[in-house]
Motif scaffolding. Structure first.
Motif, PDB file in Angstrom:
ATOM      1  N   HIS A  19     -27.351 -43.496  50.881  1.00 23.72           N
ATOM      2  CA  HIS A  19     -26.339 -43.331  51.925  1.00 23.72           C
ATOM      3  C   HIS A  19     -26.740 -42.222  52.901  1.00 23.72           C
ATOM      4  N   ILE A  20     -27.187 -41.116  52.378  1.00 23.50           N
ATOM      5  CA  ILE A  20     -27.625 -39.994  53.222  1.00 23.50           C
ATOM      6  C   ILE A  20     -28.802 -40.428  54.089  1.00 23.50           C
ATOM      7  N   SER A  21     -29.697 -41.183  53.528  1.00 29.00           N
ATOM      8  CA  SER A  21     -30.852 -41.674  54.281  1.00 29.00           C
ATOM      9  C   SER A  21     -30.416 -42.590  55.422  1.00 29.00           C
ATOM     10  N   VAL A  22     -29.482 -43.478  55.154  1.00 27.30           N
ATOM     11  CA  VAL A  22     -28.980 -44.390  56.186  1.00 27.30           C
ATOM     12  C   VAL A  22     -28.295 -43.608  57.307  1.00 27.30           C
ATOM     13  N   VAL A  23     -27.499 -42.626  56.934  1.00 26.61           N
ATOM     14  CA  VAL A  23     -26.791 -41.819  57.933  1.00 26.61           C
ATOM     15  C   VAL A  23     -27.785 -41.043  58.798  1.00 26.61           C
ATOM     16  N   SER A  24     -28.793 -40.453  58.180  1.00 30.26           N
ATOM     17  CA  SER A  24     -29.766 -39.683  58.965  1.00 30.26           C
ATOM     18  C   SER A  24     -30.597 -40.596  59.864  1.00 30.26           C
ATOM     19  N   ASN A  25     -30.904 -41.800  59.400  1.00 33.68           N
ATOM     20  CA  ASN A  25     -31.633 -42.751  60.251  1.00 33.68           C
ATOM     21  C   ASN A  25     -30.792 -43.171  61.451  1.00 33.68           C
ATOM     22  N   LYS A  26     -29.502 -43.383  61.229  1.00 32.44           N
ATOM     23  CA  LYS A  26     -28.613 -43.736  62.343  1.00 32.44           C
ATOM     24  C   LYS A  26     -28.549 -42.600  63.356  1.00 32.44           C
ATOM     25  N   ARG A  27     -28.463 -41.377  62.854  1.00 30.80           N
ATOM     26  CA  ARG A  27     -28.397 -40.212  63.743  1.00 30.80           C
ATOM     27  C   ARG A  27     -29.696 -40.083  64.543  1.00 30.80           C
ATOM     28  N   ARG A  28     -30.832 -40.283  63.869  1.00 31.96           N
ATOM     29  CA  ARG A  28     -32.121 -40.210  64.558  1.00 31.96           C
ATOM     30  C   ARG A  28     -32.235 -41.306  65.616  1.00 31.96           C
ATOM     31  N   ASP A  29     -31.822 -42.519  65.264  1.00 32.49           N
ATOM     32  CA  ASP A  29     -31.882 -43.626  66.220  1.00 32.49           C
ATOM     33  C   ASP A  29     -30.974 -43.372  67.419  1.00 32.49           C
ATOM     34  N   LYS A  30     -29.818 -42.788  67.159  1.00 28.18           N
ATOM     35  CA  LYS A  30     -28.897 -42.470  68.255  1.00 28.18           C
ATOM     36  C   LYS A  30     -29.501 -41.408  69.171  1.00 28.18           C
ATOM     37  N   LEU A  31     -30.141 -40.403  68.578  1.00 32.00           N
ATOM     38  CA  LEU A  31     -30.790 -39.368  69.384  1.00 32.00           C
ATOM     39  C   LEU A  31     -31.920 -39.963  70.216  1.00 32.00           C
ATOM     40  N   ARG A  32     -32.721 -40.812  69.602  1.00 28.09           N
ATOM     41  CA  ARG A  32     -33.834 -41.436  70.333  1.00 28.09           C
ATOM     42  C   ARG A  32     -33.323 -42.320  71.466  1.00 28.09           C
TER      43      ARG A  32
END
Length: 166
Positions: A19-32
């Motif tokens: 879950h933490i990994s999915v959330v951090s990937n979403k945050r990274r994708d949003k930043l990108r």
């Protein structure tokens, strides 16, 4: 009922880390996506981008500024890597570049100038304007690779249907 055994605890920990990994990937994708929307290129300064992101309420939040800066640096590195790959693809697509081009470049600089003139209007070429030495190294490396390979095989060697029938 939750089993309090060791297997269920491991399963819950694994589920939490996923879950933490999915959330951090979403945050990274949003930043990108936001960096792309802002038109940030690989030469942008972190200070300037940071102020733009702070002014934007839709910007993703990070625990620390250092973590956000690291994501920004990764974005720039990926963008530059993609630009280099795109330049290589441009060289592959350019029909004016053959196995003889390197010899022509060694004979005189006008051949290299002609090559640059051929591809200078393509965005894949101009994307690396900030690092002309690396761009030149990529081009020369490609020319050397073509020179080593030699002439391509004739079309009839690879396509039997194009052979003349007797």
């Amino acid at each position: 009922m939750l089993d309090k055994g060791p297997t269920s605890r491991k399963w819950l920990e694994r589920l939490f880390s996923q879950h933490i990994s999915v959330v951090s990937n979403k945050r990274r994708d949003k930043l990108r996506a936001m960096l792309a929307e802002l038109g940030v290129d690989s030469t942008a300064q972190w200070k300037d981008v940071k102020t733009q992101l702070q002014e934007n309420p839709a910007a993703p939040t990070y625990k620390s500024a250092a973590q956000m800066e690291r994501e920004f640096r990764d974005y720039q590195r990926d963008k530059q890597s993609n630009a280099k790959t795109a330049l290589r693809q441009l060289l592959l697509e350019t029909r004016a570049i053959t196995h003889r081009t390197l010899a022509a470049v060694r004979d005189g600089p006008q051949a290299l100038t002609a090559l640059h003139d051929t591809i200078k209007h393509d965005a894949r070429y101009t994307a690396l304007e900030h690092i002309p030495d690396e761009r030149q190294a990529i081009i020369m490396g490609y020319l050397e690779e073509l020179d080593k390979k030699g002439p391509p095989p004739p079309p009839t060697a690879t396509e039997p249907s194009r052979r003349t029938k007797q």
